[in-house]
Write a protein that holds these residues in place. Structure first.
Motif, PDB file in Angstrom:
ATOM      1  N   ASP A   6      -8.140  16.136   0.945  1.00 17.15           N
ATOM      2  CA  ASP A   6      -6.871  15.452   0.670  1.00 17.15           C
ATOM      3  C   ASP A   6      -6.824  14.182   1.523  1.00 17.15           C
ATOM      4  OD1 ASP A   6      -4.214  14.610   0.752  1.00 17.15           O
ATOM      5  OD2 ASP A   6      -3.493  16.646   0.327  1.00 17.15           O
ATOM      6  N   VAL A   7      -6.716  13.020   0.876  1.00 17.03           N
ATOM      7  CA  VAL A   7      -6.691  11.775   1.638  1.00 17.03           C
ATOM      8  C   VAL A   7      -5.354  11.064   1.552  1.00 17.03           C
ATOM      9  CG1 VAL A   7      -9.169  11.416   1.448  1.00 17.03           C
ATOM     10  CG2 VAL A   7      -7.659  10.423  -0.272  1.00 17.03           C
ATOM     11  N   VAL A  15       0.813  -0.130  -6.146  1.00 21.92           N
ATOM     12  CA  VAL A  15       0.443  -0.355  -7.550  1.00 21.92           C
ATOM     13  C   VAL A  15      -0.289  -1.694  -7.639  1.00 21.92           C
ATOM     14  CG1 VAL A  15       1.310  -0.654  -9.899  1.00 21.92           C
ATOM     15  CG2 VAL A  15       2.424   0.956  -8.353  1.00 21.92           C
ATOM     16  N   GLN A  16      -1.348  -1.756  -8.444  1.00 18.03           N
ATOM     17  CA  GLN A  16      -2.220  -2.929  -8.549  1.00 18.03           C
ATOM     18  C   GLN A  16      -2.849  -3.251  -7.189  1.00 18.03           C
ATOM     19  OE1 GLN A  16       0.816  -5.604 -10.223  1.00 18.03           O
ATOM     20  NE2 GLN A  16      -0.555  -5.880 -11.963  1.00 18.03           N
ATOM     21  N   ARG A  19      -6.208   1.094  -1.030  1.00 18.29           N
ATOM     22  CA  ARG A  19      -6.282   1.390   0.402  1.00 18.29           C
ATOM     23  C   ARG A  19      -7.725   1.795   0.668  1.00 18.29           C
ATOM     24  NH1 ARG A  19      -1.335   3.067   2.705  1.00 18.29           N
ATOM     25  NH2 ARG A  19      -2.451   3.303   4.669  1.00 18.29           N
ATOM     26  N   ASN A  20      -8.154   1.621   1.906  1.00 23.23           N
ATOM     27  CA  ASN A  20      -9.518   2.016   2.214  1.00 23.23           C
ATOM     28  C   ASN A  20      -9.527   3.105   3.275  1.00 23.23           C
ATOM     29  OD1 ASN A  20      -8.663   0.500   4.307  1.00 23.23           O
ATOM     30  ND2 ASN A  20     -10.346  -0.968   4.287  1.00 23.23           N
ATOM     31  N   LEU A  21     -10.663   3.751   3.435  1.00 19.08           N
ATOM     32  CA  LEU A  21     -10.832   4.731   4.494  1.00 19.08           C
ATOM     33  C   LEU A  21     -12.323   5.009   4.676  1.00 19.08           C
ATOM     34  CD1 LEU A  21     -10.102   8.379   3.328  1.00 19.08           C
ATOM     35  CD2 LEU A  21     -10.464   6.512   1.747  1.00 19.08           C
ATOM     36  N   GLN A  54     -10.056  -5.068  -1.008  1.00 20.14           N
ATOM     37  CA  GLN A  54      -9.244  -6.260  -0.754  1.00 20.14           C
ATOM     38  C   GLN A  54      -9.151  -7.170  -1.975  1.00 20.14           C
ATOM     39  OE1 GLN A  54      -7.733  -6.236   2.291  1.00 20.14           O
ATOM     40  NE2 GLN A  54      -8.784  -4.262   2.318  1.00 20.14           N
ATOM     41  N   ILE A  56      -8.371  -8.265  -6.155  1.00 19.13           N
ATOM     42  CA  ILE A  56      -7.222  -8.183  -7.065  1.00 19.13           C
ATOM     43  C   ILE A  56      -7.538  -7.144  -8.132  1.00 19.13           C
ATOM     44  CG2 ILE A  56      -5.928  -9.431  -8.846  1.00 19.13           C
ATOM     45  CD1 ILE A  56      -5.982 -11.870  -7.053  1.00 19.13           C
ATOM     46  N   PRO A  65     -13.239  -9.771  -3.593  1.00 20.35           N
ATOM     47  CA  PRO A  65     -12.614 -10.904  -2.919  1.00 20.35           C
ATOM     48  C   PRO A  65     -13.611 -11.974  -2.460  1.00 20.35           C
ATOM     49  CG  PRO A  65     -12.662  -9.005  -1.471  1.00 20.35           C
ATOM     50  CD  PRO A  65     -13.129  -8.533  -2.814  1.00 20.35           C
TER      51      PRO A  65
ATOM     52  N   GLN B 555       0.323  -8.383  -4.734  1.00 15.06           N
ATOM     53  CA  GLN B 555      -0.889  -7.907  -5.404  1.00 15.06           C
ATOM     54  C   GLN B 555      -1.473  -8.961  -6.326  1.00 15.06           C
ATOM     55  OE1 GLN B 555      -2.170  -5.555  -4.151  1.00 15.06           O
ATOM     56  NE2 GLN B 555      -0.588  -4.234  -3.322  1.00 15.06           N
ATOM     57  N   SER B 556      -0.751 -10.060  -6.505  1.00 16.42           N
ATOM     58  CA  SER B 556      -1.276 -11.136  -7.328  1.00 16.42           C
ATOM     59  C   SER B 556      -1.733 -12.302  -6.457  1.00 16.42           C
ATOM     60  CB  SER B 556      -0.215 -11.598  -8.324  1.00 16.42           C
ATOM     61  OG  SER B 556       0.062 -10.559  -9.225  1.00 16.42           O
ATOM     62  N   ARG B 557      -1.956 -12.044  -5.194  1.00 13.39           N
ATOM     63  CA  ARG B 557      -2.477 -13.087  -4.309  1.00 13.39           C
ATOM     64  C   ARG B 557      -3.913 -12.758  -3.935  1.00 13.39           C
ATOM     65  NH1 ARG B 557       0.643 -16.874  -1.980  1.00 13.39           N
ATOM     66  NH2 ARG B 557       2.895 -16.752  -2.254  1.00 13.39           N
ATOM     67  N   PHE B 558      -4.693 -13.814  -3.750  1.00 10.29           N
ATOM     68  CA  PHE B 558      -6.047 -13.617  -3.261  1.00 10.29           C
ATOM     69  C   PHE B 558      -5.975 -13.008  -1.861  1.00 10.29           C
ATOM     70  CE2 PHE B 558      -6.831 -17.337  -6.131  1.00 10.29           C
ATOM     71  CZ  PHE B 558      -7.514 -16.616  -7.085  1.00 10.29           C
ATOM     72  N   VAL B 559      -7.062 -12.342  -1.483  1.00 10.25           N
ATOM     73  CA  VAL B 559      -7.056 -11.575  -0.235  1.00 10.25           C
ATOM     74  C   VAL B 559      -6.604 -12.410   0.961  1.00 10.25           C
ATOM     75  CG1 VAL B 559      -9.544 -11.979   0.049  1.00 10.25           C
ATOM     76  CG2 VAL B 559      -8.447 -10.129   1.289  1.00 10.25           C
ATOM     77  N   ARG B 562      -2.948 -12.582   0.994  1.00  8.90           N
ATOM     78  CA  ARG B 562      -2.357 -11.258   1.190  1.00  8.90           C
ATOM     79  C   ARG B 562      -2.502 -10.832   2.644  1.00  8.90           C
ATOM     80  NH1 ARG B 562      -5.614  -7.554  -1.281  1.00  8.90           N
ATOM     81  NH2 ARG B 562      -5.767  -8.994  -3.015  1.00  8.90           N
ATOM     82  N   GLN B 811       0.811  -1.370   5.139  1.00  7.94           N
ATOM     83  CA  GLN B 811      -0.291  -0.640   4.505  1.00  7.94           C
ATOM     84  C   GLN B 811      -1.503  -1.519   4.251  1.00  7.94           C
ATOM     85  OE1 GLN B 811       2.388  -1.528   2.816  1.00  7.94           O
ATOM     86  NE2 GLN B 811       1.821  -2.270   0.789  1.00  7.94           N
ATOM     87  N   GLN B 814      -3.607  -0.838   7.471  1.00  8.21           N
ATOM     88  CA  GLN B 814      -3.991   0.493   7.956  1.00  8.21           C
ATOM     89  C   GLN B 814      -4.872   1.200   6.941  1.00  8.21           C
ATOM     90  OE1 GLN B 814      -0.127   2.097   8.240  1.00  8.21           O
ATOM     91  NE2 GLN B 814       0.306   1.154  10.236  1.00  8.21           N
ATOM     92  N   PRO B 815      -5.958   1.791   7.395  1.00  8.05           N
ATOM     93  CA  PRO B 815      -6.735   2.609   6.466  1.00  8.05           C
ATOM     94  C   PRO B 815      -5.921   3.833   6.045  1.00  8.05           C
ATOM     95  CG  PRO B 815      -7.841   2.398   8.600  1.00  8.05           C
ATOM     96  CD  PRO B 815      -6.505   1.778   8.745  1.00  8.05           C
ATOM     97  N   LEU B 816      -6.275   4.362   4.895  1.00  8.67           N
ATOM     98  CA  LEU B 816      -5.641   5.579   4.408  1.00  8.67           C
ATOM     99  C   LEU B 816      -5.984   6.708   5.384  1.00  8.67           C
ATOM    100  CD1 LEU B 816      -4.064   6.169   1.778  1.00  8.67           C
ATOM    101  CD2 LEU B 816      -6.245   6.714   0.708  1.00  8.67           C
ATOM    102  N   MET B 817      -5.017   7.577   5.688  1.00 14.83           N
ATOM    103  CA  MET B 817      -5.273   8.656   6.634  1.00 14.83           C
ATOM    104  C   MET B 817      -5.699   9.912   5.885  1.00 14.83           C
ATOM    105  SD  MET B 817      -4.726   7.375   9.534  1.00 14.83           S
ATOM    106  CE  MET B 817      -4.527   8.725  10.678  1.00 14.83           C
ATOM    107  N   MET B 818      -6.709  10.533   6.395  1.00 15.10           N
ATOM    108  CA  MET B 818      -7.115  11.794   5.797  1.00 15.10           C
ATOM    109  C   MET B 818      -6.254  12.915   6.350  1.00 15.10           C
ATOM    110  SD  MET B 818     -11.130  12.358   5.401  1.00 15.10           S
ATOM    111  CE  MET B 818     -11.731  10.847   6.095  1.00 15.10           C
ATOM    112  N   ALA B 819      -5.825  13.813   5.462  1.00 15.87           N
ATOM    113  CA  ALA B 819      -5.066  14.970   5.944  1.00 15.87           C
ATOM    114  C   ALA B 819      -6.009  15.863   6.756  1.00 15.87           C
ATOM    115  CB  ALA B 819      -4.497  15.739   4.762  1.00 15.87           C
TER     116      ALA B 819
END
Lengths: 110, 822
Positions: A6-7, A15-16, A19-21, A54, A56, A65, B555-559, B562, B811, B814-819
């Motif tokens: 579970d991540v 949305v659109q 996230r990274n990990l 990162q 679009i 990107p 989300q419609s901007r280049f990295v 963003r 967000q 931060q990287p996504l956190m693993m449970a």
């Protein structure tokens, strides 16, 4: 049997967006598309290893990107005239929880 | 049960429609077009949705369209036309004596005229296991949702049926990552549309995409205990599957009509005016049988709806049956067939095969008339063959060239594409999605629809999938001749639209559009949410048009924008704090030095714009870096943005022996005025204190050269790949004027340039004279431009770094956190 980890939940991913990990020793990007579907790929463009998380996200693709390669989220394959493939990370949803699987397959991709 | 509905009392002409699908709604549309308000209309629909284009379910499954994009009539259409839509409530019974219908909920509505448009039901082959969970059909939006849900889990799918629908389902599921096997009982895929050769080409193309295609595959049973687990063929083969899609055919949905005692054959029997055996009950679409035939295609449906609507307003035209052709994109491959392509006695085949190009054409000729055609791979001449077929034209004079297509047969292949369109008959179908004929398109153009968009909104041609856009444009230029101004010589914004940058910017302002989805909806975008080309452009155009009101879409901007930093090749970022006019202080330098040490930044570099660039910062460390820089009073230098970058300066009169004005001071003031502004592209300013031009102002987007008598203002310079020296805009006497002109020029560029077009190509495109006419010669216009610039600056001159430090959009960092491991 695949071990599922579970991540996070769907709402954690914009949305659109993505996230990274770190998962199974690999950088992994988890994407959420405009129609609320979730996809997971190794977070490296097959071209020059750009962080796809990162890019679009549009339709069911992401544009890298760094050099704007377009990668299909379903298959990890480069679209258009570009050739290359990013490993797909097994993913399933349990309700709104996102589960990633098969770190063994990822190790092969390293 | 009480009779609900005021229809009877208020209007003596209540029309009740059973079926909210393509036929039912189209019939109502045709009726409204002939006479508004003649009938009080009530539509019953079994599905919870408004009227949508069932043909476009395949693109939804394949992820090319969203549901919203396949809606034909939205809720406003029902409301505007006084139509009551009763959705999610299928009609269960018709009482022809009482002239009422009763729905599942018990609701009863009276009618004067009843229209049955129940369409057809998917055919389920009666094998064991057909009722297991996981066995579905491909007929409505609920089926698509089911397939998408199944595909998310991955695994194997079996599609039973290698007709159009089955292949579309297989294509969509393959794209969604499932391993798909197609089972088809006959030996040829799509045997009703294709001959053996074309079917074989199709099969090989699909196999090359990873599908398994089994022909002559006879299903014995669907296996599984609580959910489908596989399909067993009669030869014993077992194919594992977690999803089975049955797409073996459809049957007219006639139960309701039969129960009501109407005359039913294969479908509900209707006459030439679509009237059933009861004069007050009509029927239309796939549920009917006319002259012994039932139709499962969209073109006959449009013809039926026209005859029906004519009948309802007592202007009988009569339906004469349809000759059908099928032009399809199966899984992205072009396929066309028409008429009797199998030939038979006295028929001759003319065949062209070009296996290496994947092209196959077969025209069937009988008594010097075309009676059928099959095209695979290149279907552009399908309409022409179909036209020859319908007219029964004698083809003996062009027989030698017939197989090479219209352009060749009518003059050596040099023909202008417009002439092919001109040659189409009036009833030739231009837009298959919306059933619009050539005559109807021409009629709306003559009626005043002189642009592509106007045609789209008046007769709907080209408004759905857009594949006929070229045809419509040819019709515009043929009909309007020299008056057609809209020939799109300008490049479109991207592949998602047929509009150019200028069109989109104009329409955003003219129609008061307020969001990216709204622009995409109103301007008929061809993709669900655009691409990495159009989304950043639309985001900027809306931001520019609605300062302060538009909600920026991150989300419609280049990295870079963003993340408010520059991404580098290894995925780390570089950070440039603002140093006004290139000036700095010990405190700022100390803060930068501390950040470099604290975050182990491997490099610091002086940029071309006199600022310091700190390299090698990790995405997750950015907020901490910014916090430290903010603490020393520094803000974002926007070195990452399509925005004002830096104002480069020389030292001017304070120190330089040649300096004529306070160029450093003017640079600082100019930077304080312009910083934070979003632009079509990066924008650089410089102020040089004398014509020696130490700040290199003549290769900047806006450059000031201070001279004894005042300030020379230069525009449109570029030090990039293609170096361009500025043009002299004008000379002014005071610092205030120099800044005022700078604001006006900047705003003109912001409002009129294409996204990602720097000032140099922009000025070369529109001409220096135009810029002068707006900024120099038109005093009032200049004031207004400058005022709009300063107004929009009120909303953007806050430090994006500080907001992130305070936790906004955390967000992204931060990287996504693993449970915790289970």
């Amino acid at each position: 049997m695949t071990n599922w980890t579970d991540v996070g939940c769907v709402a954690d991913i914009p949305v659109q967006g993505a996230r990274n990990l770190q998962f199974g020793g690999q950088p992994v990007a988890v994407f959420r598309t405009v129609d609320d579907r979730i996809f997971a790929l190794v977070d490296r463009c097959p071209h020059k290893a750009g962080p796809l998380s990162q890019g679009i996200v549009h339709g069911h693709t992401v544009s890298c990107p760094l050099h704007n390669w377009r990668i299909a989220l379903v298959s990890g394959e480069a679209q258009g005239d570009d050739k290359g493939c990013t490993p797909v990370v097994p993913m399933r949803l349990d309700g709104d929880r996102i589960l990633l699987g098969a770190p063994a397959a990822l190790a092969d991709a390293a | 049960m009480a009779t609900v509905g005021t229809t009877k009392a208020e209007s003596d002409r209540g029309l009740v429609v059973i079926g909210n699908g393509m036929a039912g709604c189209r019939a109502v549309e045709e009726l409204l077009e002939r006479e508004q308000g003649r009938y009080q209309v009530t539509i019953f629909g079994a599905e919870p949705h408004v009227n949508y284009n069932r043909i476009m379910l395949s693109p939804v499954l394949a992820g090319e369209k969203t549901f919203d994009e396949i809606v034909i009539n939205d809720r406003a259409w029902y409301a505007d036309n006084g139509i009551e839509l009763i959705a999610s409530d299928p009609v269960d019974a018709i009482d022809r004596e009482a002239k009422t219908v009763t729905a599942r909920s018990g609701r009863t509505v009276a009618y004067d005229k009843l229209l049955i448009a129940t369409g057809s039901d998917p055919f389920i082959i009666p094998v064991p296991g057909k009722d297991l969970p996981g066995v579905i059909t491909f007929r409505d939006m609920a089926d698509v949702d089911h397939m998408l849900g199944a595909a998310e889990k991955g695994g194997n799918a079996v599609v039973i049926g290698g007709g159009l629908l089955g292949l579309e389902a297989a294509h969509g599921l393959t794209l969604r990552g499932m391993k798909v096997t197609v089972l088809h009982l006959p030996g040829t895929l799509m045997e009703r549309q294709l001959d053996e050769a074309a079917g074989w080409l199709l099969k090989s193309a699909l196999e090359a995409r990873g599908q398994t295609i089994l022909t002559k595959a006879d299903t014995a049973e669907i296996v599984g205990e609580h959910h489908v687990e596989g399909v067993r063929l009669k030869d014993g083969t077992l194919i594992p599957a977690s999803l089975v899609v049955m797409a073996v055919g459809i049957r007219p949905s006639v139960k309701l009509a039969r129960d009501a005692g109407l005359e039913v054959g294969r479908g509900i029997k209707v006459d030439d005016h679509m009237v059933t055996s009861d004069p007050d009950v009509l029927a239309v679409g796939e549920c009917v049988e006319h002259d012994g035939l039932v139709y499962g295609l969209v073109a006959p449906l449009w013809e039926m709806c026209r005859a029906l609507a004519d009948g309802l307003v007592e202007r009988h035209s009569g339906y004469k049956g349809s000759v059908t052709s099928t032009k399809l994109k199966v899984a992205g491959l072009d396929v066309f067939s028409a008429g009797d392509f199998l030939g038979g006695d006295g028929a001759e085949d003319i065949v062209l095969r070009d296996a290496s190009r994947g092209i196959y054409k077969r025209v069937v000729v009988k008594d010097d008339r075309v009676v059928g055609a099959v095209l695979y791979g290149d279907t552009s001449d399908g309409g022409w063959y179909f036209d020859l077929l319908k007219k029964g034209e004698d083809i003996s004079p062009i027989r030698d060239m017939l197989i090479f297509g219209q352009a060749y047969a009518s003059g050596g292949g040099q023909g202008d594409p417009s002439s092919a369109v001109a040659a189409l008959s009036d009833d030739a179908e231009i837009c298959g999605c919306n059933g619009v004929s050539k005559a109807r398109v021409v009629q709306s153009i003559v009626g005043g629809a002189v642009s592509l968009d106007a045609v789209r909104s008046t007769c709907k041609a080209s408004a759905s999938c857009g594949s006929c856009t070229n045809l419509v444009e040819h019709l515009l230029s043929l009909t309007l001749g020299a008056d057609y101004g809209g020939a799109r010589t300008t490049k479109t914004l991207c592949k998602c639209t047929s509009f150019g940058h200028g069109d989109v910017r104009r329409e955003i302002v003219a129609q008061g559009m307020r969001s990216i989805p709204e622009v995409m909806q109103k301007l008929h975008w061809s993709t669900p949410d655009g691409c990495s080309g159009c989304r950043p452009a639309l985001n900027y155009y809306l931001l520019c048009a609605l300062p302060g009101d538009y909600k920026d879409d991150q989300q419609s901007r280049f990295v870079n924008e963003r993340m408010h930093a520059n991404i580098q090749k290894d995925g780390t970022y570089s950070v440039v704090p603002r140093m006004w006019g290139g000036l700095t202080t010990p405190k700022e330098l100390r803060a930068i030095a501390d950040v470099v040490e604290k975050f182990n930044a491997p490099m610091v570099k002086v940029t071309g714009g006199q600022r310091l660039d700190i390299f090698g910062i990790k995405g997750e460390d950015l907020p901490a870096v910014w916090a430290d820089l903010n603490a020393a009073g520094m803000v974002s230098g926007h070195a990452y943005g399509k925005s004002l970058r830096t104002v480069k300066t020389c030292v001017g009169t304070d120190w330089c022996r040649f300096g004529t004005q306070d160029s450093t001071g003017l640079g600082v003031k100019t930077e304080q005025m312009t910083w934070g502004s979003w632009m079509p592209h990066k924008f650089k300013i410089a102020v040089s204190g004398c014509p020696r031009n130490c700040a290199e102002a003549t290769i900047k987007d806006f450059g000031v050269i201070c001279v004894d008598s005042g300030y020379e203002l230069h525009v449109g310079g570029n030090g990039g790949i293609k170096v361009r020296v500025t043009d002299l805009l004008c000379k002014v006497a005071t610092e205030e004027e120099a800044m005022h002109y700078c604001a006006a020029f900047t705003q003109l560029y912001r409002e009129e340039a294409h996204y990602l077009e720097r000032t140099a190509p922009w000025i070369e495109r529109i001409g220096l004279e135009y810029v002068k006419s707006r900024v120099v010669e038109d005093g009032e216009g200049r004031d207004a431009l400058a005022a709009r610039f300063l107004f929009s600056q009120r909303f953007t001159q806050d430090d994006p770094w500080a907001k992130r430090v305070a936790g906004e959009d955390a967000q992204f960092h931060q990287p996504l956190m693993m449970a915790a491991a289970e």
